[in-house]
Scaffold this motif. Structure first.
Motif, PDB file in Angstrom:
ATOM      1  N   ILE A 121      32.599  26.242  48.120  1.00  0.00           N
ATOM      2  CA  ILE A 121      34.001  26.452  47.740  1.00  0.00           C
ATOM      3  C   ILE A 121      34.920  25.733  48.709  1.00  0.00           C
ATOM      4  O   ILE A 121      35.923  25.122  48.320  1.00  0.00           O
ATOM      5  CB  ILE A 121      34.313  27.958  47.669  1.00  0.00           C
ATOM      6  N   ALA A 122      34.571  25.777  50.007  1.00  0.00           N
ATOM      7  CA  ALA A 122      35.426  25.090  50.988  1.00  0.00           C
ATOM      8  C   ALA A 122      35.479  23.599  50.699  1.00  0.00           C
ATOM      9  O   ALA A 122      36.547  22.975  50.724  1.00  0.00           O
ATOM     10  CB  ALA A 122      34.893  25.344  52.399  1.00  0.00           C
ATOM     11  N   CYS A 123      34.321  23.011  50.391  1.00  0.00           N
ATOM     12  CA  CYS A 123      34.311  21.575  50.104  1.00  0.00           C
ATOM     13  C   CYS A 123      35.073  21.273  48.828  1.00  0.00           C
ATOM     14  O   CYS A 123      35.821  20.292  48.760  1.00  0.00           O
ATOM     15  CB  CYS A 123      32.865  21.079  49.996  1.00  0.00           C
ATOM     16  N   GLY A 124      34.920  22.131  47.804  1.00  0.00           N
ATOM     17  CA  GLY A 124      35.659  21.921  46.569  1.00  0.00           C
ATOM     18  C   GLY A 124      37.151  21.997  46.790  1.00  0.00           C
ATOM     19  O   GLY A 124      37.924  21.202  46.243  1.00  0.00           O
ATOM     20  N   VAL A 125      37.566  22.974  47.600  1.00  0.00           N
ATOM     21  CA  VAL A 125      38.990  23.104  47.910  1.00  0.00           C
ATOM     22  C   VAL A 125      39.484  21.865  48.639  1.00  0.00           C
ATOM     23  O   VAL A 125      40.571  21.341  48.360  1.00  0.00           O
ATOM     24  CB  VAL A 125      39.223  24.378  48.751  1.00  0.00           C
ATOM     25  N   TYR A 126      38.672  21.367  49.587  1.00  0.00           N
ATOM     26  CA  TYR A 126      39.098  20.155  50.284  1.00  0.00           C
ATOM     27  C   TYR A 126      39.299  19.013  49.313  1.00  0.00           C
ATOM     28  O   TYR A 126      40.315  18.312  49.349  1.00  0.00           O
ATOM     29  CB  TYR A 126      38.065  19.766  51.343  1.00  0.00           C
ATOM     30  N   LEU A 127      38.301  18.803  48.421  1.00  0.00           N
ATOM     31  CA  LEU A 127      38.378  17.650  47.526  1.00  0.00           C
ATOM     32  C   LEU A 127      39.531  17.754  46.559  1.00  0.00           C
ATOM     33  O   LEU A 127      40.130  16.756  46.177  1.00  0.00           O
ATOM     34  CB  LEU A 127      37.060  17.510  46.752  1.00  0.00           C
ATOM     35  N   ALA A 128      39.874  18.993  46.153  1.00  0.00           N
ATOM     36  CA  ALA A 128      40.925  19.127  45.149  1.00  0.00           C
ATOM     37  C   ALA A 128      42.309  19.227  45.767  1.00  0.00           C
ATOM     38  O   ALA A 128      43.282  18.821  45.152  1.00  0.00           O
ATOM     39  CB  ALA A 128      40.656  20.358  44.285  1.00  0.00           C
ATOM     40  N   GLU A 129      42.409  19.816  46.970  1.00  0.00           N
ATOM     41  CA  GLU A 129      43.734  20.120  47.505  1.00  0.00           C
ATOM     42  C   GLU A 129      44.110  19.313  48.719  1.00  0.00           C
ATOM     43  O   GLU A 129      45.260  18.979  48.922  1.00  0.00           O
ATOM     44  CB  GLU A 129      43.809  21.605  47.908  1.00  0.00           C
ATOM     45  N   TYR A 130      43.154  19.087  49.590  1.00  0.00           N
ATOM     46  CA  TYR A 130      43.534  18.614  50.913  1.00  0.00           C
ATOM     47  C   TYR A 130      43.166  17.175  51.187  1.00  0.00           C
ATOM     48  O   TYR A 130      43.434  16.684  52.270  1.00  0.00           O
ATOM     49  CB  TYR A 130      42.846  19.473  51.985  1.00  0.00           C
ATOM     50  N   SER A 131      42.511  16.503  50.276  1.00  0.00           N
ATOM     51  CA  SER A 131      42.055  15.172  50.653  1.00  0.00           C
ATOM     52  C   SER A 131      43.192  14.191  50.502  1.00  0.00           C
ATOM     53  O   SER A 131      43.792  14.055  49.448  1.00  0.00           O
ATOM     54  CB  SER A 131      40.865  14.759  49.782  1.00  0.00           C
ATOM     55  N   ARG A 132      43.524  13.527  51.587  1.00  0.00           N
ATOM     56  CA  ARG A 132      44.639  12.585  51.594  1.00  0.00           C
ATOM     57  C   ARG A 132      44.156  11.145  51.650  1.00  0.00           C
ATOM     58  O   ARG A 132      44.721  10.262  51.052  1.00  0.00           O
ATOM     59  CB  ARG A 132      45.524  12.844  52.820  1.00  0.00           C
ATOM     60  N   ILE A 133      43.079  10.937  52.426  1.00  0.00           N
ATOM     61  CA  ILE A 133      42.559   9.576  52.585  1.00  0.00           C
ATOM     62  C   ILE A 133      41.675   9.297  51.384  1.00  0.00           C
ATOM     63  O   ILE A 133      40.679   9.960  51.165  1.00  0.00           O
ATOM     64  CB  ILE A 133      41.731   9.474  53.881  1.00  0.00           C
ATOM     65  N   ALA A 134      42.046   8.281  50.618  1.00  0.00           N
ATOM     66  CA  ALA A 134      41.399   8.066  49.315  1.00  0.00           C
ATOM     67  C   ALA A 134      39.926   7.742  49.471  1.00  0.00           C
ATOM     68  O   ALA A 134      39.070   8.310  48.794  1.00  0.00           O
ATOM     69  CB  ALA A 134      42.110   6.964  48.555  1.00  0.00           C
ATOM     70  N   TRP A 135      39.591   6.832  50.384  1.00  0.00           N
ATOM     71  CA  TRP A 135      38.191   6.414  50.465  1.00  0.00           C
ATOM     72  C   TRP A 135      37.324   7.562  50.964  1.00  0.00           C
ATOM     73  O   TRP A 135      36.175   7.703  50.563  1.00  0.00           O
ATOM     74  CB  TRP A 135      38.046   5.181  51.349  1.00  0.00           C
ATOM     75  N   LEU A 136      37.892   8.419  51.833  1.00  0.00           N
ATOM     76  CA  LEU A 136      37.094   9.536  52.319  1.00  0.00           C
ATOM     77  C   LEU A 136      36.817  10.525  51.196  1.00  0.00           C
ATOM     78  O   LEU A 136      35.675  10.982  51.012  1.00  0.00           O
ATOM     79  CB  LEU A 136      37.828  10.241  53.454  1.00  0.00           C
ATOM     80  N   GLY A 137      37.862  10.843  50.430  1.00  0.00           N
ATOM     81  CA  GLY A 137      37.658  11.768  49.322  1.00  0.00           C
ATOM     82  C   GLY A 137      36.662  11.232  48.313  1.00  0.00           C
ATOM     83  O   GLY A 137      35.783  11.948  47.842  1.00  0.00           O
ATOM     84  N   ASN A 138      36.794   9.932  47.985  1.00  0.00           N
ATOM     85  CA  ASN A 138      35.870   9.381  47.001  1.00  0.00           C
ATOM     86  C   ASN A 138      34.446   9.356  47.504  1.00  0.00           C
ATOM     87  O   ASN A 138      33.503   9.616  46.756  1.00  0.00           O
ATOM     88  CB  ASN A 138      36.304   7.972  46.620  1.00  0.00           C
ATOM     89  N   SER A 139      34.269   9.035  48.784  1.00  0.00           N
ATOM     90  CA  SER A 139      32.889   8.982  49.265  1.00  0.00           C
ATOM     91  C   SER A 139      32.298  10.377  49.394  1.00  0.00           C
ATOM     92  O   SER A 139      31.102  10.573  49.173  1.00  0.00           O
ATOM     93  CB  SER A 139      32.781   8.217  50.572  1.00  0.00           C
ATOM     94  N   VAL A 140      33.140  11.384  49.711  1.00  0.00           N
ATOM     95  CA  VAL A 140      32.584  12.745  49.750  1.00  0.00           C
ATOM     96  C   VAL A 140      32.201  13.195  48.355  1.00  0.00           C
ATOM     97  O   VAL A 140      31.173  13.856  48.171  1.00  0.00           O
ATOM     98  CB  VAL A 140      33.585  13.716  50.401  1.00  0.00           C
TER      99      VAL A 140
END
Lengths: 400, 312
Positions: free
Chosen positions: B112-131
């Protein structure tokens, strides 16, 4: 600026602290996932390192597994690739056909529905009659064949008389439930039901084609198998005649491939369904406008969604490569003979791990198995990554 | 190719607009029937498997399955197994429940923490996409490789234990939960978040009081689907758990401890595959219990969430 302080409102610093905690919790979750993947690769690499140093790349094409010192994984790699390939060849037409049925056939106009009813009633009746005829005249029990025929007939009548939306929901629900069954169930069902069925009904077909008429299929010779050192003779190996010759064991690579086909059908089917649903309606309407039949319009839709269907197929392949328990029960676990016949017992990398990893005989044995596991991991990662690129772009397009 | 002369007049065809080309019509009818047959086959396979399971399992189903345990009698002098009585699977059922609970404890919060990060908190595009790519890769890792990983990590330095097994199951669970959580959070309309910030909520308040409750149905669905998947896993437990017939809780003399070899229903079923037909009845009954639990969980979850997810 005075801070607005109403009862029930926390102070600004508490908000900041809790904000920071939540953000760091989310970032911690993300870092955990990254660590998991990195840890997976590194631990497996370090566990396999002595074996990598000893065998290097020759691990991939040597055929030896004496469980103490010398290991070569070519037969297991062959078994993995062959069983997954058989699974794909069998499962892709069935899953894509089921998806096309759900998305294209059922929502069509009423006239098509009656064509379906006529068409499959003929097919079902023919299948039932054929199976009963076979069972009666060859005096076998044919139990599983009769059960399959009855199942087909029941489903057929359900399809003929059900309303469209309930039908789509019901059929897709049932197909996706196939994905929920654990794989040991597939293993036990496979070995008790499917393997005898294949032995009774599929083997004779192959025997008739490739053994009785083997002279038609001896196209070229690849060498000899079962080389006897004393008489200096071996059996010649022709492709494709010897490749498809049924043998005495029913626990073979073909059976494992067929049970894998049953297991990957729901995956391919559900993703293909999603892919077919987002095709713009102008395409098929245009096809109908120039006078196409249903099938010609469907061909247009299918060629539009080629990439998505390919992605679904590759995802199914990824699942088939990693499947363990069902394959281990059925495939017979012979890890040191290279595969020259799909009707021989073999092994896949996962079945090798499941049968021999709990009790390794030497350290080198264990390290070689970790080496094989590393190979499987890398192949699965590549395949899933490639599939994701093809499928997710279509899924995200739909959500916008 | 020569034209087939139509059996009815051109007037009728002008109204329908359908081709009078025989080959196209025949191909059309054949393909419709083939597609129907494929769907029927897929459905019948499911009915076949479940039907056979019910048929074989109910004949061996009895209360002893839930209340008694298998006993292996060993000769005290030679240590050889003299006799094994297959009385029940109580320890297996208890063990699987404990394992599911333990692995959810570790896997669900991380997911859930990772899902929340990907949906709410990810600002750096390449980091979010690679995660996101990493999550999808982790979902597709074969479960037996996860077992090998935790064998190398936990069992080799220490011993076979429930911690290794639960950690392996949590490893399998976390990416699935992360993916479904992210999807569900993305389905919450942006207006919810904007309205919440508009009335003065801070970021964590928006998350915990508006967004997560709105997506809670879907998140719980995802968690239950992950639990159902993990409940049926055998491969990672084969060499991280060991085998034992001791109960986990109860009034027995020696109970199975978490830091020692632990029972599991799936592993017990797998180990009874090698028995002869008479004792295989227990494997069928155990499998009936396991599969009915998983299917009920899956069916219930999918039925109740059919409006929330975008697929039928």
């Amino acid at each position: 600026m005075p801070s607005l302080y109403t009862p029930g409102q926390s102070s600004r610093t508490l908000n900041c602290v809790l904000d920071f905690l939540t953000t760091s919790g989310a970032v911690a979750g993300m870092l955990a996932i990254v660590t998991m993947l990195v840890m997976l690769v590194i631990v497996l690499l370090s566990g396999a390192w002595p074996a990598i140093q000893k065998f290097g790349l020759s691990f991939f094409w040597t055929s030896r597994w004496d469980k103490t010192e010398n290991f070569g994984a070519w037969p297991v790699i062959q078994g993995t690739l062959l069983s997954s390939f058989i699974a794909l060849v069998v499962a892709v037409p069935i899953s894509v056909g089921a998806a096309v049925f759900l998305v294209r056939v059922v929502p069509s106009v009423r006239g098509v529905r009656w064509q379906i009813a006529r068409g499959f009633v003929a097919v079902i009746l023919g299948a039932v009659l054929f199976i009963l005829f076979n069972a009666f005249f060859s005096q076998r029990s044919g139990g599983i064949a009769i059960a399959l025929a009855i199942g087909l007939a029941t489903c057929g009548c359900t399809i003929a008389f059900m309303r469209n939306n309930h039908l789509i929901a019901g059929v897709s629900f049932l197909i996706e439930l196939l994905a929920a069954i654990p794989s040991i169930t597939y293993g036990l069902w496979g070995i008790m039901v499917m393997v005898p069925f294949i032995h009774d009904y599929v083997d004779p077909i192959f025997t008739w084609i490739f053994v009785t008429h083997k002279t038609w299929f001896q196209w070229f010779q690849w060498g000899v198998v079962n080389y006897n050192k004393f008489t200096h003779k071996g059996e010649p190996f022709y492709f494709p005649a010897s490749f498809f010759t049924p043998t005495a064991t029913s626990n073979n690579i073909l059976s494992a491939g067929l049970i894998l086909a049953v297991m990957i059908t729901p995956i391919i089917s559900s993703i293909t369904r999603d892919v077919l649903r987002v095709v713009p309606k102008d395409l098929e309407q245009g096809a109908y406008g120039v006078g196409a039949t249903w099938w010609q319009a469907t061909k247009v839709v299918l060629s539009y969604s080629k990439m998505g269907i390919l992605g679904a197929v590759i995802l199914g392949l990824g699942r088939a490569l990693g499947e363990t328990m069902a394959v281990t029960t059925i495939i017979g676990s012979v890890v040191d003979k290279p595969v020259y016949n799909i009707f021989q017992s073999g092994a896949t990398i996962s079945s090798l791990l499941a049968s021999e990893f709990p009790s390794p005989l030497t350290d080198m044995h264990r390290q070689s198995m970790v080496y094989a596991a590393l190979v499987l991991l890398l192949v699965t990662m590549l395949i899933n990554g490639a599939a994701r690129i093809m499928v997710i772009s279509i899924g995200r397009r739909e959500r916008k | 190719m020569s034209q087939v002369s139509p059996a009815i007049s051109i007037q009728d065809h002008a109204f329908t607009g359908r081709p009078y080309n025989m080959a196209a019509r025949v191909t059309n009818a054949i393909m419709i029937s083939l597609c129907t047959l494929c769907a029927l086959l897929a459905m019948s396979l499911l009915l076949l498997i479940v039907g056979y399971l019910i048929y074989k399992g109910t004949s061996s189903l009895n209360w002893a399955l839930f209340t008694q345990n298998n006993q292996t009698i060993t000769d005290p002098q030679t240590g050889q197994v003299v006799n094994s009585i297959r009385a029940g699977l109580q320890s297996g059922i208890q063990g699987t429940l404990v394992l599911i609970g333990l692995s959810s404890l570790f896997g669900v919060p991380v997911g859930i923490a990772c899902g929340v990060y990907l949906a709410e908190y990810s600002r750096i595009a390449w980091l979010g996409n690679s995660v996101r790519l990493m999550v999808d890769i982790l979902v597709g890792v074969p479960s037996i490789i996860v077992g090998v990983l935790f064998y190398q990590l936990v069992v080799l330095p220490y011993q076979l234990s429930a911690w290794a097994g639960a950690a392996a199951l949590a490893f399998i669970m976390a990416p699935i939960v992360a993916r479904t959580t992210e999807e569900m959070l993305r389905l919450v309309p942006k207006s919810y978040r904007e309205a919440s910030i508009g009335v003065g909520a801070s970021r964590y308040q928006t998350l915990f009081r508006v967004v997560l409750p709105a997506a809670s149905g879907g998140i719980i669905t995802g968690v239950m689907l992950a639990v159902a998947r993990v409940a049926g896993e055998t491969a990672p437990l084969l060499f991280t758990l060991g085998a034992t017939d001791c109960n986990v809780w109860g009034s027995d003399k020696n109970l199975a401890k978490l830091s020692d070899q632990f029972p599991s229903l799936t592993v017990k079923i797998w180990q009874s595959f090698d028995q002869d037909d008479q004792q295989k009845g227990q494997a069928w009954a155990g499998m009936l219990v396991l599969v009915s639990m998983i299917l009920v969980l899956n069916a219930g979850v999918r039925y109740f969430s059919r409006n929330k997810m975008t697929r039928t």
